[in-house]
Structures are given as C-alpha cells and as structure tokens.
Scaffold this motif. Structure first.
Motif, PDB file in Angstrom:
ATOM      1  N   GLY A  56       0.599  -1.271  -0.158  1.00 40.11           N
ATOM      2  CA  GLY A  56       0.473  -0.074   0.020  1.00 40.11           C
ATOM      3  C   GLY A  56       1.079   1.181   0.042  1.00 40.11           C
ATOM      4  O   GLY A  56       2.027   0.907  -0.227  1.00 40.11           O
ATOM      5  N   PRO A  57      -0.100   2.456   0.166  1.00 43.53           N
ATOM      6  CA  PRO A  57       0.898   3.206   0.150  1.00 43.53           C
ATOM      7  C   PRO A  57       2.290   4.037   1.456  1.00 43.53           C
ATOM      8  O   PRO A  57       2.184   3.402   2.025  1.00 43.53           O
ATOM      9  CB  PRO A  57      -0.174   4.786   1.055  1.00 43.53           C
ATOM     10  CG  PRO A  57      -1.339   3.658   0.194  1.00 43.53           C
ATOM     11  CD  PRO A  57      -1.200   2.665   0.590  1.00 43.53           C
ATOM     12  N   LEU A  58       2.933   4.330   0.597  1.00 39.76           N
ATOM     13  CA  LEU A  58       4.739   4.549   1.590  1.00 39.76           C
ATOM     14  C   LEU A  58       4.253   5.165   3.419  1.00 39.76           C
ATOM     15  O   LEU A  58       4.441   4.638   4.405  1.00 39.76           O
ATOM     16  CB  LEU A  58       5.567   5.220   0.803  1.00 39.76           C
ATOM     17  CG  LEU A  58       7.022   5.021   1.872  1.00 39.76           C
ATOM     18  CD1 LEU A  58       7.274   3.607   2.602  1.00 39.76           C
ATOM     19  CD2 LEU A  58       7.888   6.083   1.135  1.00 39.76           C
ATOM     20  N   MET A  59       3.397   5.830   3.330  1.00 48.72           N
ATOM     21  CA  MET A  59       3.654   7.399   3.630  1.00 48.72           C
ATOM     22  C   MET A  59       2.258   6.243   5.069  1.00 48.72           C
ATOM     23  O   MET A  59       2.824   6.509   6.165  1.00 48.72           O
ATOM     24  CB  MET A  59       2.749   8.184   3.332  1.00 48.72           C
ATOM     25  CG  MET A  59       3.774   9.525   2.255  1.00 48.72           C
ATOM     26  SD  MET A  59       4.935   9.713   3.630  1.00 48.72           S
ATOM     27  CE  MET A  59       4.259  11.547   4.122  1.00 48.72           C
ATOM     28  N   ALA A  60       1.126   5.979   4.748  1.00 46.39           N
ATOM     29  CA  ALA A  60       1.166   5.171   5.220  1.00 46.39           C
ATOM     30  C   ALA A  60       1.367   3.241   6.149  1.00 46.39           C
ATOM     31  O   ALA A  60       1.310   3.935   7.189  1.00 46.39           O
ATOM     32  CB  ALA A  60      -0.318   4.534   4.835  1.00 46.39           C
ATOM     33  N   ALA A  61       1.733   3.198   5.558  1.00 43.85           N
ATOM     34  CA  ALA A  61       2.511   2.118   6.190  1.00 43.85           C
ATOM     35  C   ALA A  61       4.200   2.391   7.085  1.00 43.85           C
ATOM     36  O   ALA A  61       3.585   1.897   7.836  1.00 43.85           O
ATOM     37  CB  ALA A  61       3.548   1.418   5.074  1.00 43.85           C
ATOM     38  N   MET A  62       5.070   3.712   6.632  1.00 42.90           N
ATOM     39  CA  MET A  62       5.406   4.061   7.285  1.00 42.90           C
ATOM     40  C   MET A  62       4.487   4.943   9.039  1.00 42.90           C
ATOM     41  O   MET A  62       5.932   4.336  10.053  1.00 42.90           O
ATOM     42  CB  MET A  62       6.437   4.820   7.151  1.00 42.90           C
ATOM     43  CG  MET A  62       7.324   4.344   6.171  1.00 42.90           C
ATOM     44  SD  MET A  62       8.161   2.965   6.102  1.00 42.90           S
ATOM     45  CE  MET A  62       7.632   0.930   5.445  1.00 42.90           C
ATOM     46  N   GLN A  63       3.870   5.417   8.450  1.00 42.31           N
ATOM     47  CA  GLN A  63       3.140   5.958  10.048  1.00 42.31           C
ATOM     48  C   GLN A  63       2.292   5.194  10.846  1.00 42.31           C
ATOM     49  O   GLN A  63       2.905   4.977  12.071  1.00 42.31           O
ATOM     50  CB  GLN A  63       2.225   6.844  10.202  1.00 42.31           C
ATOM     51  CG  GLN A  63       3.004   8.650   8.807  1.00 42.31           C
ATOM     52  CD  GLN A  63       1.384   9.326   8.650  1.00 42.31           C
ATOM     53  OE1 GLN A  63       0.666   8.374   8.197  1.00 42.31           O
ATOM     54  NE2 GLN A  63       2.075  10.366   8.395  1.00 42.31           N
ATOM     55  N   SER A  64       2.555   3.677  10.403  1.00 39.27           N
ATOM     56  CA  SER A  64       1.714   2.541  11.086  1.00 39.27           C
ATOM     57  C   SER A  64       2.474   2.088  11.645  1.00 39.27           C
ATOM     58  O   SER A  64       2.460   1.480  12.677  1.00 39.27           O
ATOM     59  CB  SER A  64       0.825   1.592   9.967  1.00 39.27           C
ATOM     60  OG  SER A  64       1.422   1.236   9.628  1.00 39.27           O
ATOM     61  N   ARG A  65       3.941   2.376  11.644  1.00 39.66           N
ATOM     62  CA  ARG A  65       4.992   1.332  12.327  1.00 39.66           C
ATOM     63  C   ARG A  65       5.645   2.329  13.286  1.00 39.66           C
ATOM     64  O   ARG A  65       7.025   2.032  13.316  1.00 39.66           O
ATOM     65  CB  ARG A  65       5.812   0.908  11.410  1.00 39.66           C
ATOM     66  CG  ARG A  65       5.443  -0.013  10.809  1.00 39.66           C
ATOM     67  CD  ARG A  65       6.125  -0.855   9.693  1.00 39.66           C
ATOM     68  NE  ARG A  65       5.594  -2.195   8.705  1.00 39.66           N
ATOM     69  CZ  ARG A  65       5.093  -2.471   7.994  1.00 39.66           C
ATOM     70  NH1 ARG A  65       4.217  -0.779   7.342  1.00 39.66           N
ATOM     71  NH2 ARG A  65       4.357  -3.528   7.471  1.00 39.66           N
ATOM     72  N   GLY A  66       5.562   3.696  13.353  1.00 35.83           N
ATOM     73  CA  GLY A  66       6.515   4.472  14.167  1.00 35.83           C
ATOM     74  C   GLY A  66       8.027   5.344  13.092  1.00 35.83           C
ATOM     75  O   GLY A  66       8.216   5.772  14.042  1.00 35.83           O
ATOM     76  N   ILE A  67       7.832   5.442  11.610  1.00 34.42           N
ATOM     77  CA  ILE A  67       8.766   5.907  11.341  1.00 34.42           C
ATOM     78  C   ILE A  67       8.652   7.400  10.601  1.00 34.42           C
ATOM     79  O   ILE A  67       7.613   7.204   9.728  1.00 34.42           O
ATOM     80  CB  ILE A  67       9.593   4.311  10.044  1.00 34.42           C
ATOM     81  CG1 ILE A  67       9.287   2.808  10.513  1.00 34.42           C
ATOM     82  CG2 ILE A  67      10.364   4.952   9.313  1.00 34.42           C
ATOM     83  CD1 ILE A  67       9.260   1.690   9.891  1.00 34.42           C
ATOM     84  N   SER A  68       9.407   7.830  10.592  1.00 33.27           N
ATOM     85  CA  SER A  68       9.549   9.228   9.963  1.00 33.27           C
ATOM     86  C   SER A  68       9.613   9.182   9.096  1.00 33.27           C
ATOM     87  O   SER A  68      10.715   8.288   7.962  1.00 33.27           O
ATOM     88  CB  SER A  68      11.154   9.951  10.823  1.00 33.27           C
ATOM     89  OG  SER A  68      10.632  10.304  11.905  1.00 33.27           O
ATOM     90  N   VAL A  69       8.975  10.156   7.984  1.00 29.83           N
ATOM     91  CA  VAL A  69       9.833   9.734   6.271  1.00 29.83           C
ATOM     92  C   VAL A  69       9.860  12.037   6.139  1.00 29.83           C
ATOM     93  O   VAL A  69       9.560  11.926   6.618  1.00 29.83           O
ATOM     94  CB  VAL A  69       7.584  10.007   5.811  1.00 29.83           C
ATOM     95  CG1 VAL A  69       8.200   9.833   4.222  1.00 29.83           C
ATOM     96  CG2 VAL A  69       7.480   8.669   5.980  1.00 29.83           C
TER      97      VAL A  69
END
Length: 69
Positions: A56-69
């Motif tokens: 799926g979308p990069l931003m959503a995947a990273m935010q759900s894991r607490g990873i800064s973009v």
C-alpha cells in the motif's frame, strides 16, 4: 504489491527512511542500497540500517510503524 523500504534505526530517536532511493521492489535491491550506503561510511555511527516490507501507500505504512518520513 509488496515493496521494501530502507530505514535507519538510531540508538535514540525514531527510525526514519534513508535518503532516496529508499523504496524497492525486491529485498535484494533494498539490501544492495544498504551495502551502497555502508560502503561510503568512514566512521561507525550510532545507528544501523534495516529494511521494512510493506504494501500500500508508503506514508501510511511508515506512520503505522512509527517510522519518520
């Protein structure tokens, strides 16, 4: 479609995406990016590089894991 993001994980602070290119279609390509980055580092840093598989979308995947973009 499953993709792989390359992140840096510091000893303090949140993990974050590395500079582009940072998203790859295969684990091998992501591992090659890590090797490229590590080959240019002359000093030991208080961080390590890792990959995160996501769909799926990069931003959503990273935010759900607490990873800064």
């Amino acid at each position: 479609m499953r993709r792989f993001a390359v992140i840096r994980v510091p000893t303090s602070g949140p993990p974050a995406l590395v500079a582009q290119p940072n998203v790859f279609d295969s684990q091998d390509s992501a591992d090659a990016r890590i090797a490229e980055i590590e080959a240019r580092q002359l000093m030991t840093h208080h961080t390590y590089l890792d990959t995160v598989a996501f769909e799926g979308p990069l931003m959503a995947a990273m935010q759900s894991r607490g990873i800064s973009v």
